[in-house]
Enzyme design. Structure first.
Site, mmCIF file in Angstrom:
data_model
loop_
_atom_site.group_PDB
_atom_site.id
_atom_site.type_symbol
_atom_site.label_atom_id
_atom_site.label_comp_id
_atom_site.label_asym_id
_atom_site.label_seq_id
_atom_site.Cartn_x
_atom_site.Cartn_y
_atom_site.Cartn_z
ATOM 1 N N CYS A 98 -3.361 7.843 7.817
ATOM 2 C CA CYS A 98 -2.898 7.918 9.210
ATOM 3 C C CYS A 98 -1.499 8.525 9.259
ATOM 4 O O CYS A 98 -1.351 9.730 9.082
ATOM 5 C CB CYS A 98 -2.974 6.559 9.896
ATOM 6 S SG CYS A 98 -2.905 6.685 11.713
ATOM 7 N N HIS B 42 -8.383 4.691 9.121
ATOM 8 C CA HIS B 42 -7.829 3.566 8.365
ATOM 9 C C HIS B 42 -8.919 2.822 7.591
ATOM 10 O O HIS B 42 -9.505 1.871 8.112
ATOM 11 C CB HIS B 42 -7.184 2.566 9.325
ATOM 12 C CG HIS B 42 -5.886 2.991 9.917
ATOM 13 N ND1 HIS B 42 -4.676 2.784 9.282
ATOM 14 C CD2 HIS B 42 -5.598 3.596 11.095
ATOM 15 C CE1 HIS B 42 -3.691 3.235 10.046
ATOM 16 N NE2 HIS B 42 -4.220 3.740 11.151
ATOM 17 N N GLU C 233 -8.396 0.692 5.425
ATOM 18 C CA GLU C 233 -7.868 -0.657 5.200
ATOM 19 C C GLU C 233 -7.964 -1.554 6.424
ATOM 20 O O GLU C 233 -7.728 -2.762 6.330
ATOM 21 C CB GLU C 233 -6.401 -0.573 4.720
ATOM 22 C CG GLU C 233 -5.358 -0.382 5.801
ATOM 23 C CD GLU C 233 -5.254 1.031 6.377
ATOM 24 O OE1 GLU C 233 -4.268 1.296 7.100
ATOM 25 O OE2 GLU C 233 -6.151 1.866 6.116
#
Length: 227
Positions: free
Chosen positions: A94, A172, A174
């Site tokens: 990002c 993302h 994560e």
């Protein structure tokens, strides 16, 4: 293998107690791949002494824009260029994706289509990969020599490869469903339209390719760029 995590922002306080900060989320995503970690809060002007402080580098997401006037942006860009010159592996996610592009000559702007958030499907070659996204900025013009690895209709440069040592991605991997719920509750109101918040909420929980992408990230750090 030691991964230095360059943390360029902090998770919202409302979710940090439960989920940890961004560096913790990446450590959890890459759990089981044999890495050790050291976090440098570059957003707070905490920088490594040199690129040799770790075997590989990971740049996190952030609420900030790469084009904003912060005193840590220029030193981070310089460090990115040093990592590239060193040949050490580096991954950006990002904001990390965007700041690497900007540091190496690309252009980042706010997307004229507005916010992109929630589960998004990306074309990685012949594969469709679903990952959570949360951004308005994106790489509009990649740096010279960067190879586009992934795209969709609202993000033409969703993943970039620089030689065989730098991999960056706009979404993302994560961000879990729980993290997205926290963002929708604590950061979305007043920023995203109510209809969009509801639409994203309805989409949460669909199958993601986060574990598969974590494997790709781990392989990249270990020098297996083609996995």
């Amino acid at each position: 293998m030691k991964i230095g995590i360059l943390q360029t922002g902090h998770a919202p306080d409302e979710v940090k107690g439960e989920l940890g900060d961004y560096a913790t989320m990446f450590a959890r995503l890459l759990q089981g791949h044999g890495f050790d970690y050291e976090t440098f809060n570059v957003v707070d002007n905490e920088f490594p002494t040199s690129v040799d402080a770790a075997d590989g580098w990971l740049i996190t997401g952030s609420k900030h824009g790469v084009y904003e006037d912060h005193d840590w942006i220029a030193p981070l860009e310089s460090f990115i260029r040093d990592v590239k010159a060193s040949g050490k592996p580096m991954i950006g996610v990002c904001f990390g994706h965007q700041i690497i592009a900007q540091a190496l000559g690309g252009q980042v702007e706010k997307f004229d289509g507005g916010w992109i958030a929630g589960p998004q499907s990306y074309r990685f070659g012949g594969d469709e990969v679903v990952l959570n996204a949360w951004h308005q900025d994106q790489v509009i013009t990649p740096p010279e020599g960067a190879k586009v690895l992934a795209s969709n209709d609202s993000c033409a440069n969703a993943a970039l490869l620089y030689g065989d040592t730098i991999l960056t991605v706009q979404p993302h991997p994560e961000f879990t469903t729980r993290m997205m719920e926290g963002l929708l509750q604590h950061r979305a109101p007043g920023v995203l339209p109510e209809t969009m918040i509801q639409q994203i909420t309805d989409q949460l929980g669909q199958p993601q390719n986060d574990h598969g992408f974590a494997h790709k990230m781990a392989a990249f750090f270990k020098g297996n760029a083609n996995e």
